[in-house]
Write a protein that holds these residues in place. Structure first.
Motif, mmCIF file in Angstrom:
data_model
loop_
_atom_site.group_PDB
_atom_site.id
_atom_site.type_symbol
_atom_site.label_atom_id
_atom_site.label_comp_id
_atom_site.label_asym_id
_atom_site.label_seq_id
_atom_site.Cartn_x
_atom_site.Cartn_y
_atom_site.Cartn_z
ATOM 1 N N ALA A 57 0.827 -1.210 0.000
ATOM 2 C CA ALA A 57 0.000 0.000 0.000
ATOM 3 C C ALA A 57 0.859 1.257 0.000
ATOM 4 O O ALA A 57 0.606 2.202 -0.758
ATOM 5 N N LYS A 58 1.881 1.260 0.820
ATOM 6 C CA LYS A 58 2.746 2.437 0.918
ATOM 7 C C LYS A 58 3.541 2.642 -0.372
ATOM 8 O O LYS A 58 3.699 3.769 -0.846
ATOM 9 N N GLU A 59 4.022 1.553 -0.945
ATOM 10 C CA GLU A 59 4.728 1.643 -2.232
ATOM 11 C C GLU A 59 3.794 2.163 -3.330
ATOM 12 O O GLU A 59 4.194 2.994 -4.140
ATOM 13 N N ALA A 60 2.571 1.658 -3.370
ATOM 14 C CA ALA A 60 1.612 2.099 -4.385
ATOM 15 C C ALA A 60 1.308 3.584 -4.235
ATOM 16 O O ALA A 60 1.226 4.316 -5.227
ATOM 17 N N LEU A 61 1.162 4.051 -3.006
ATOM 18 C CA LEU A 61 0.915 5.483 -2.787
ATOM 19 C C LEU A 61 2.102 6.321 -3.237
ATOM 20 O O LEU A 61 1.930 7.334 -3.927
ATOM 21 N N LEU A 62 3.295 5.899 -2.879
ATOM 22 C CA LEU A 62 4.481 6.661 -3.282
ATOM 23 C C LEU A 62 4.636 6.690 -4.799
ATOM 24 O O LEU A 62 5.072 7.693 -5.362
ATOM 25 N N LYS A 63 4.251 5.610 -5.469
ATOM 26 C CA LYS A 63 4.265 5.607 -6.935
ATOM 27 C C LYS A 63 3.221 6.576 -7.480
ATOM 28 O O LYS A 63 3.475 7.293 -8.448
ATOM 29 N N ALA A 64 2.046 6.600 -6.864
ATOM 30 C CA ALA A 64 0.976 7.483 -7.335
ATOM 31 C C ALA A 64 1.345 8.957 -7.180
ATOM 32 O O ALA A 64 0.979 9.780 -8.023
ATOM 33 N N VAL A 65 2.077 9.298 -6.134
ATOM 34 C CA VAL A 65 2.490 10.694 -5.938
ATOM 35 C C VAL A 65 3.850 10.977 -6.564
ATOM 36 O O VAL A 65 4.413 12.059 -6.385
ATOM 37 N N MET A 73 11.184 11.560 3.228
ATOM 38 C CA MET A 73 9.984 10.733 3.371
ATOM 39 C C MET A 73 10.297 9.512 4.235
ATOM 40 O O MET A 73 11.398 8.981 4.204
ATOM 41 N N SER A 74 9.312 9.074 4.996
ATOM 42 C CA SER A 74 9.445 7.888 5.843
ATOM 43 C C SER A 74 8.195 7.037 5.716
ATOM 44 O O SER A 74 7.090 7.556 5.547
ATOM 45 N N TRP A 75 8.371 5.716 5.843
ATOM 46 C CA TRP A 75 7.232 4.811 5.841
ATOM 47 C C TRP A 75 6.245 5.188 6.943
ATOM 48 O O TRP A 75 5.050 5.013 6.815
ATOM 49 N N LYS A 76 6.780 5.695 8.044
ATOM 50 C CA LYS A 76 5.941 5.987 9.206
ATOM 51 C C LYS A 76 5.022 7.184 8.987
ATOM 52 O O LYS A 76 4.105 7.402 9.764
ATOM 53 N N TYR A 77 5.261 7.956 7.941
ATOM 54 C CA TYR A 77 4.376 9.083 7.616
ATOM 55 C C TYR A 77 3.081 8.602 6.956
ATOM 56 O O TYR A 77 2.162 9.381 6.763
ATOM 57 N N ILE A 78 3.057 7.320 6.592
ATOM 58 C CA ILE A 78 1.914 6.727 5.895
ATOM 59 C C ILE A 78 1.422 5.544 6.723
ATOM 60 O O ILE A 78 2.189 4.611 6.977
ATOM 61 N N GLN A 79 0.176 5.573 7.131
ATOM 62 C CA GLN A 79 -0.400 4.431 7.836
ATOM 63 C C GLN A 79 -1.684 4.015 7.135
ATOM 64 O O GLN A 79 -2.375 4.845 6.547
ATOM 65 N N VAL A 80 -1.962 2.739 7.203
ATOM 66 C CA VAL A 80 -3.174 2.177 6.610
ATOM 67 C C VAL A 80 -4.057 1.686 7.755
ATOM 68 O O VAL A 80 -3.562 1.057 8.694
ATOM 69 N N ARG A 81 -5.325 1.981 7.664
ATOM 70 C CA ARG A 81 -6.276 1.514 8.668
ATOM 71 C C ARG A 81 -7.601 1.207 7.988
ATOM 72 O O ARG A 81 -7.832 1.615 6.853
ATOM 73 N N SER A 82 -8.453 0.516 8.696
ATOM 74 C CA SER A 82 -9.817 0.277 8.223
ATOM 75 C C SER A 82 -10.718 1.333 8.857
ATOM 76 O O SER A 82 -10.642 1.576 10.063
ATOM 77 N N ASN A 83 -11.558 1.948 8.036
ATOM 78 C CA ASN A 83 -12.480 2.940 8.583
ATOM 79 C C ASN A 83 -13.708 2.242 9.165
ATOM 80 O O ASN A 83 -13.784 1.006 9.185
ATOM 81 N N LEU A 92 -2.329 9.987 6.705
ATOM 82 C CA LEU A 92 -1.081 10.622 6.293
ATOM 83 C C LEU A 92 -0.744 11.746 7.266
ATOM 84 O O LEU A 92 -1.600 12.562 7.598
ATOM 85 N N THR A 93 0.500 11.787 7.683
ATOM 86 C CA THR A 93 0.912 12.806 8.640
ATOM 87 C C THR A 93 1.208 14.122 7.923
ATOM 88 O O THR A 93 1.367 14.172 6.694
ATOM 89 N N SER A 94 1.314 15.170 8.703
ATOM 90 C CA SER A 94 1.684 16.462 8.128
ATOM 91 C C SER A 94 3.092 16.387 7.531
ATOM 92 O O SER A 94 3.387 17.073 6.550
ATOM 93 N N ASP A 95 3.949 15.532 8.082
ATOM 94 C CA ASP A 95 5.291 15.350 7.509
ATOM 95 C C ASP A 95 5.220 14.763 6.104
ATOM 96 O O ASP A 95 6.034 15.100 5.242
ATOM 97 N N PHE A 96 4.241 13.886 5.861
ATOM 98 C CA PHE A 96 4.042 13.357 4.506
ATOM 99 C C PHE A 96 3.766 14.512 3.544
ATOM 100 O O PHE A 96 4.371 14.610 2.480
ATOM 101 N N TYR A 97 2.829 15.377 3.923
ATOM 102 C CA TYR A 97 2.468 16.494 3.048
ATOM 103 C C TYR A 97 3.621 17.469 2.875
ATOM 104 O O TYR A 97 3.820 18.010 1.783
ATOM 105 N N THR A 98 4.402 17.667 3.907
ATOM 106 C CA THR A 98 5.579 18.544 3.796
ATOM 107 C C THR A 98 6.560 17.982 2.772
ATOM 108 O O THR A 98 7.052 18.714 1.905
ATOM 109 N N CYS A 99 6.837 16.689 2.842
ATOM 110 C CA CYS A 99 7.738 16.056 1.874
ATOM 111 C C CYS A 99 7.169 16.138 0.464
ATOM 112 O O CYS A 99 7.905 16.383 -0.491
#
Length: 136
Positions: A57-65, A73-83, A92-99
């Motif tokens: 999931a994290k790899e797919a997101l990084l490819k999409a962006v 960037m860090s893996w920890k800036y991206i988390q997957v959960r069930s809603n 996604l953390t604010s650090d993700f958006y900053t990167c």
């Protein structure tokens, strides 16, 4: 702009990596909430599958962006959960958006803006796959 990313992971590759480095692999790939869930899983095969799907999931997101693990960037800036409906979603953390902002020149994009992201995960005994479609 619409973008997509996909990643396919061989479960045995994650298993081999886990056998080499142990829990350090999970600590590197998973965020705090994901790690707590992972640690509560009792079956080894389910732990590996969980880890493989999060990795995909994290790899797919990084490819999409159009961004890898660069620009801080860090893996920890991206988390997957069930809603609440059971859909898998990203936190996604604010650090993700900053990167993201540092890596791309995004006109009219604000750091507080959120990406419109769709995530799909699937796995078999051999593979884990993730697909991401996003609008930004």
């Amino acid at each position: 702009m619409i973008s997509c990313g996909i990643d396919l992971v061989e479960i045995r590759d994650i298993q081999r990596a886990y056998m080499r480095v142990g829990e350090a692999l999970a600590q590197k790939v998973l965020g705090a909430n994901e790690l707590a869930i992972w640690q509560a899983i009792n079956l080894p095969a389910k732990k590996i599958s969980f880890l493989a799907k999060r990795f995909a999931a994290k790899e797919a997101l990084l490819k999409a962006v159009k961004l890898g693990l660069q620009a801080g960037m860090s893996w920890k800036y991206i988390q997957v959960r069930s809603n609440e409906r059971g859909d898998v979603v990203f936190d996604l953390t604010s650090d993700f958006y900053t990167c993201l902002l540092q890596a791309h020149s995004l006109p009219n994009y604000q750091a507080e803006s959120k990406l419109n992201i769709s995530l799909s995960l699937s796995d078999t005994s051999e593979y884990a796959v993730a697909q991401v479609v996003l609008e930004w």
